[in-house]
Write an enzyme that holds these catalytic residues in place. Structure first.
Site, PDB file in Angstrom:
ATOM      1  N   TRP A  68       0.809  -1.211   0.000  1.00 22.35           N
ATOM      2  CA  TRP A  68       0.000   0.000   0.000  1.00 22.35           C
ATOM      3  C   TRP A  68       0.842   1.261   0.000  1.00 22.35           C
ATOM      4  CZ3 TRP A  68      -4.958   0.289   3.504  1.00 22.35           C
ATOM      5  CH2 TRP A  68      -5.800   1.292   3.065  1.00 22.35           C
ATOM      6  N   ASP A  69       2.133   1.187   0.353  1.00 27.13           N
ATOM      7  CA  ASP A  69       2.952   2.401   0.407  1.00 27.13           C
ATOM      8  C   ASP A  69       4.421   2.106   0.087  1.00 27.13           C
ATOM      9  OD1 ASP A  69       3.360   5.150   0.791  1.00 27.13           O
ATOM     10  OD2 ASP A  69       3.872   4.871   2.901  1.00 27.13           O
ATOM     11  N   LEU A  70       4.673   1.268  -0.903  1.00 28.78           N
ATOM     12  CA  LEU A  70       6.052   0.893  -1.207  1.00 28.78           C
ATOM     13  C   LEU A  70       6.668   1.863  -2.218  1.00 28.78           C
ATOM     14  CD1 LEU A  70       8.337  -0.963  -0.532  1.00 28.78           C
ATOM     15  CD2 LEU A  70       7.567  -2.521  -2.306  1.00 28.78           C
TER      16      LEU A  70
END
Length: 180
Positions: A68-70
């Site tokens: 979700w936030d890489l």
């Protein structure tokens, strides 16, 4: 490096109990009409296009483990692995949803950077190829992230879509078009 980490994560069956992209998407689609009222005509049109795009994918939200936030700031070098993904916000969904943070890294501190559209399309091409994703479907899921970010921004009192979101959206407007 980010693509390889995403491939690893997406290859792991998602454990029970994690948030699901379908539920996140349903909440976004519910919030979008009220949010549109705060935007100017151009931004409202863009937000409406994102809503329609992700709405087309709503029936198939996916079942893979997502970060979700890489983005590049969430990748560390380590002794036990060449690279480690840190600070995950685990989610179960379609791998196309995980592309946005890698597209919105580095250059986006200054969205006027010459060549930004080409860089975004190149990263998108590399990621979709490495992850074996359908380009059109991945572009649709990629639109869910700026939709989510815009809804958060509007909730925080902003009345415009952020410039990096506009730049990435413009770059991916024709994802089927060859980069070269």
């Amino acid at each position: 490096m980010v693509g390889s980490l995403l491939r690893q994560l997406h290859g792991v069956p998602a454990p029970d109990g994690l948030p699901r992209l379908g539920a996140v998407l349903a909440e976004m689609l519910e919030q979008a009409p009220a949010a549109m009222a705060t935007l100017d005509r151009e931004d409202r049109s863009r937000l409406d296009r994102w809503v329609r795009r992700v709405g087309e994918l709503e029936a198939e939200p996916g079942d893979r483990l997502l970060h979700w936030d890489l983005h590049y700031g969430n990748v560390l070098s380590a002794d036990r692995e060449p690279w480690l993904a840190i600070d995950p916000e685990p989610l179960v969904g379609d791998p196309g949803f995980d592309l946005w943070p890698a597209l919105d890294s580095g250059w986006s501190a200054d969205p006027t950077v010459t060549g930004a559209p080409r860089l975004v399309r190149r990263r998108f091409d590399l990621l979709t190829e490495l992850l074996d994703l359908d380009r059109d479907r991945a572009a649709g899921w990629t639109a869910a992230h700026p939709l989510q970010n815009a809804l958060w921004d509007i909730e925080d009192g902003y009345a415009a879509i952020a410039a990096p979101a506009q730049a990435i959206d413009d770059a991916l407007a024709s994802p089927g078009r060859p980069l070269r």
